[in-house]
Design a protein around this motif. Structure first.
Motif, PDB file in Angstrom:
ATOM      1  N   SER A  15       0.900  -1.274  -0.039  1.00  0.00           N
ATOM      2  CA  SER A  15       0.005  -0.030  -0.063  1.00  0.00           C
ATOM      3  C   SER A  15       0.724   1.306   0.187  1.00  0.00           C
ATOM      4  O   SER A  15       0.444   2.164  -0.906  1.00  0.00           O
ATOM      5  N   GLU A  18       2.404   1.594  -3.521  1.00  0.00           N
ATOM      6  CA  GLU A  18       1.394   1.983  -4.463  1.00  0.00           C
ATOM      7  C   GLU A  18       1.073   3.773  -4.081  1.00  0.00           C
ATOM      8  O   GLU A  18       0.953   4.476  -4.987  1.00  0.00           O
ATOM      9  N   ARG A  19       1.184   4.081  -3.082  1.00  0.00           N
ATOM     10  CA  ARG A  19       0.798   5.521  -2.529  1.00  0.00           C
ATOM     11  C   ARG A  19       2.167   6.299  -3.084  1.00  0.00           C
ATOM     12  O   ARG A  19       1.735   7.444  -3.842  1.00  0.00           O
ATOM     13  N   ALA A  22       1.936   6.419  -6.967  1.00  0.00           N
ATOM     14  CA  ALA A  22       0.721   7.318  -7.449  1.00  0.00           C
ATOM     15  C   ALA A  22       1.154   8.695  -7.249  1.00  0.00           C
ATOM     16  O   ALA A  22       0.990   9.551  -8.116  1.00  0.00           O
ATOM     17  N   ASP A  35      -4.011   8.424  -8.821  1.00  0.00           N
ATOM     18  CA  ASP A  35      -4.247   8.123  -7.461  1.00  0.00           C
ATOM     19  C   ASP A  35      -4.340   6.774  -7.551  1.00  0.00           C
ATOM     20  O   ASP A  35      -4.384   5.937  -8.423  1.00  0.00           O
ATOM     21  N   ARG A  36      -4.184   5.989  -6.429  1.00  0.00           N
ATOM     22  CA  ARG A  36      -4.364   4.847  -5.924  1.00  0.00           C
ATOM     23  C   ARG A  36      -5.576   4.408  -6.555  1.00  0.00           C
ATOM     24  O   ARG A  36      -6.640   4.916  -5.937  1.00  0.00           O
ATOM     25  N   ARG A  37      -5.812   3.122  -7.092  1.00  0.00           N
ATOM     26  CA  ARG A  37      -7.020   2.715  -7.383  1.00  0.00           C
ATOM     27  C   ARG A  37      -8.058   2.102  -6.320  1.00  0.00           C
ATOM     28  O   ARG A  37      -7.307   1.118  -5.715  1.00  0.00           O
ATOM     29  N   ASP A  47      -3.241  -1.140 -10.105  1.00  0.00           N
ATOM     30  CA  ASP A  47      -3.199  -0.522  -8.587  1.00  0.00           C
ATOM     31  C   ASP A  47      -3.111   1.211  -8.830  1.00  0.00           C
ATOM     32  O   ASP A  47      -3.529   1.816  -7.712  1.00  0.00           O
ATOM     33  N   ILE A  48      -2.866   1.625  -9.982  1.00  0.00           N
ATOM     34  CA  ILE A  48      -2.813   3.323 -10.049  1.00  0.00           C
ATOM     35  C   ILE A  48      -3.753   3.539 -11.298  1.00  0.00           C
ATOM     36  O   ILE A  48      -4.055   3.021 -12.409  1.00  0.00           O
TER      37      ILE A  48
END
Length: 178
Positions: A15, A18-19, A22, A35-37, A47-48
């Protein structure tokens, strides 16, 4: 002995990665839609969200691998590039995206600009030209087999060209066209 991550720790690292990706892409591309999906279950779309190339969606799958190849400890890297690119392609199909790419977090850096980006050459060509190529084009043609689904005009054009080419080859060789 190699350390292993708990499932909770692995999810947290994933997580966080991913952040980071993004936020980095949104800032670098000056696009606040990136943004994160939100996870969507069986029809995952990467994921993005919000990344585009040539006006088309780009699916990005983010992986936070813990250990790169190490000749000293002889441990396998755990890199599963074929599986991850297949996952990105499936998600690209779910999102009707032009390209599916994988971003891999590198050990030893928190700078997303230094993470690895992985894609097939056909995806790279699509990214550069804005049109699907090779196996990604074939995948798009086969998934558009439902007559109720609208077919991208570019795909229709390629299918007509392929039929014409097959007919020309048959004429030249004297064999029946497929």
């Amino acid at each position: 002995m190699a350390r292993t991550r708990s499932r909770a720790t692995a999810k947290k690292v994933g997580s966080t990665t991913e952040r980071q990706v993004a936020d980095y892409l949104a800032a670098a591309l000056d696009d606040d839609r990136i943004d994160r999906r939100v996870k969507t279950g069986g029809k995952d779309k990467g994921d993005i969200a919000g990344v585009r190339a040539h006006g088309e969606r780009v699916v990005i799958e983010v992986k936070a691998v813990r250990h790169e190849d190490c000749t000293k400890c002889r441990r396998q890297s755990g890199l599963a590039l074929p599986e991850w690119t297949n996952e990105a392609h499936t998600e690209a199909g779910n999102d009707d995206a032009l390209v599916g790419a994988v971003i891999l977090k590198r050990t030893g850096t928190q700078d997303p600009g230094r993470y690895w980006a992985v894609m097939t050459v056909d995806d790279l060509l699509a990214f550069i030209t804005g049109q699907r190529h090779g196996h990604r084009l074939a995948d798009a043609i086969t998934t558009a087999a439902d007559p109720a689904d609208p077919v991208d005009p570019r795909l229709e054009q390629v299918m007509r060209a392929a039929t014409t080419t097959a007919q020309h080859i048959a004429t030249i060789t004297g064999e029946a066209a497929p």
